[in-house]
Scaffold this motif. Structure first.
Motif, mmCIF file in Angstrom:
data_model
loop_
_atom_site.group_PDB
_atom_site.id
_atom_site.type_symbol
_atom_site.label_atom_id
_atom_site.label_comp_id
_atom_site.label_asym_id
_atom_site.label_seq_id
_atom_site.Cartn_x
_atom_site.Cartn_y
_atom_site.Cartn_z
ATOM 1 N N HIS A 161 0.811 -1.223 0.000
ATOM 2 C CA HIS A 161 0.000 0.000 0.000
ATOM 3 C C HIS A 161 0.851 1.282 0.000
ATOM 4 O O HIS A 161 0.544 2.234 -0.731
ATOM 5 C CB HIS A 161 -0.914 -0.017 1.230
ATOM 6 C CG HIS A 161 -1.751 1.200 1.382
ATOM 7 N ND1 HIS A 161 -2.941 1.368 0.717
ATOM 8 C CD2 HIS A 161 -1.566 2.331 2.111
ATOM 9 C CE1 HIS A 161 -3.456 2.547 1.044
ATOM 10 N NE2 HIS A 161 -2.646 3.154 1.889
ATOM 11 N N HIS A 194 1.093 4.335 -2.875
ATOM 12 C CA HIS A 194 0.862 5.786 -2.788
ATOM 13 C C HIS A 194 1.810 6.568 -3.723
ATOM 14 O O HIS A 194 1.405 7.530 -4.365
ATOM 15 C CB HIS A 194 1.058 6.280 -1.351
ATOM 16 C CG HIS A 194 -0.208 6.257 -0.542
ATOM 17 N ND1 HIS A 194 -1.315 7.006 -0.882
ATOM 18 C CD2 HIS A 194 -0.551 5.574 0.591
ATOM 19 C CE1 HIS A 194 -2.284 6.789 0.010
ATOM 20 N NE2 HIS A 194 -1.853 5.918 0.906
ATOM 21 N N ASP A 234 -6.424 7.371 -0.054
ATOM 22 C CA ASP A 234 -6.479 5.994 -0.548
ATOM 23 C C ASP A 234 -7.396 5.842 -1.764
ATOM 24 O O ASP A 234 -8.513 6.348 -1.779
ATOM 25 C CB ASP A 234 -6.951 5.060 0.575
ATOM 26 C CG ASP A 234 -5.898 4.925 1.664
ATOM 27 O OD1 ASP A 234 -4.756 5.373 1.444
ATOM 28 O OD2 ASP A 234 -6.223 4.363 2.721
HETATM 29 ZN ZN ZN Z 1 -2.966 5.173 2.371
#
Ligand code: ZN
Ligand code: KG4
Length: 352
Positions: A111, A115, A319
């Motif tokens: 994750h 980004h 996100d």
């Molecule tokens: Zn995040």
């Protein structure tokens, strides 16, 4: 190559299709944020339940938005860590099932690295996105600032990176969220603090900047300093409970605290990023993660860096599935982390 990216590590259920690692064809995000606001932070069980309800509609909507069908999807990429266990499980289980039933290769994405790849999206068929003109070039320095992470990472190339430093306690976004809670601003604290700061004086209060080893960060002392300052402003000592502070602070005090905290928190990451930039002399510098949408951060970078830094749309800083689809494309291209859909496991504590 069209990659479907699936993201469910925290409170956003997201899916997106990105073509060739740069053209975003769809981007759908369902957030359970409203359900958490009452509690002042993400409640893992509520987030997980909400992912279960949203994930299929979100994926279907991302296909519809892109005007593609399953036959056009070449691979599936999914966040398998870091994040909340229950949340990750929903995205990963869905991705594994789809990889098997639709017969698609599956890529497991980190994750936090994801980004950074939001900055590689330079085209879109969607309206209302402001994207950088060019993809970042290597070597690349990335300042990753989110609710769970604060890191400086030097990328020599795709997937060839070195972690230069990171937070030793709270992440910067977490500090925004906690300070907002102390002064009674709504969750998530980042945007609330940024809003309140607009009418405050950033130099009203002197708050401490942590002195850390070269590229490391720390925000817990700053957060405690805000607590002590707030107690002092209402004429109480350190015994006074933090949950009762907000009602005793007036809106001018709150705005001044927000502005002063924001200035110092942002300064402390820009200080380190600038030292790293001067030492490593990368071709590009990017910022990533939810806090990258903060305008004070962008302003300080503009003031202090001698180069032009391009930014992505704030909607791609928090996100989303597009960053996961984007990095998934590069994982496919470089043969990295092709996952077995029968055995891929979540990794809540995955590190860079
Ligand atoms: Zn995040
Ligand atoms: O990247 P993200 O969506 O989730 C994580 O991976 O953690 O980041 C969420 C964090 C939250 O702490 C939120 O308060 C912060 O990003 N944030 C901001 C802003 N928008 C979101 N912080 C400062 N200023 C903003 N404008």
């Amino acid at each position: 190559m069209n990659v479907l990216g699936i993201e469910s590590s925290c409170d956003e259920t997201a899916a997106s299709i990105v073509s060739d690692g740069k053209t975003m064809l769809s981007n759908v995000v369902a957030s359970s944020l409203e359900l958490h606001r009452y509690y002042g932070g993400v409640v893992p069980e509520i987030a997980a339940r909400s992912h279960i309800q949203s994930i299929i509609p979100v994926i279907e909507e991302s296909l519809t938005q892109s005007a593609l069908g399953w036959d056009d999807i070449d691979a599936i990429a999914v966040t398998h860590g870091a994040g909340l266990g229950g949340s990750l499980l929903v995205g990963v289980t869905t991705a594994k099932t789809l990889a098997i039933t639709k017969n698609k290769p599956l890529y497991a994405v980190n994750h936090v690295a994801g980004h950074v790849y939001a900055n590689f999206i330079t085209n879109t068929t969607l309206n209302n996105y402001y994207l950088p003109d060019n993809q970042p070039e290597f070597p690349l320095l990335a300042l990753i600032v989110s609710g769970g992470h604060s890191q400086l990472v030097y990328f020599k190339n795709h997937f060839k990176y070195k972690l230069l430093g990171q937070t030793r306690d709270d992440a910067i976004g977490e500090a925004f969220d906690k300070v907002a809670r102390i002064i009674g601003l709504p969750y998530p604290g980042g945007p609330s603090i940024a809003d309140a700061a607009l009418s405050g004086n950033p130099n009203q209060f002197t708050l401490p900047k942590a002195k850390m080893a070269k590229y490391d960060f720390s925000f817990s002392g700053l957060k405690t300093a805000v607590l002590r300052l707030s107690q002092e402003l209402i004429g109480e000592d350190y015994h006074f409970p933090s949950f009762k502070l907000a009602e005793r602070l007036n809106s001018t005090q709150k705005a001044n605290i927000a502005a002063s905290f924001q200035r110092v928190a942002i300064e402390s990451v820009v200080d380190k990023a600038l030292i790293a930039y001067n030492e490593y002399k990368p071709k590009t510098f990017v910022i990533a993660g939810g806090v990258a949408s903060n305008l004070e951060l962008r302003r300080q970078i503009k003031d202090r860096f001698s180069i032009n830094v391009s930014y992505t749309d704030p909607k791609l800083c928090t996100d989303n599935g597009a960053m996961i689809a984007c990095i998934g494309y590069y994982q496919a291209k470089f043969g990295i982390d092709l996952a077995d859909p029968y055995s891929l496991a979540i990794q809540p504590n995955l590190v860079m």
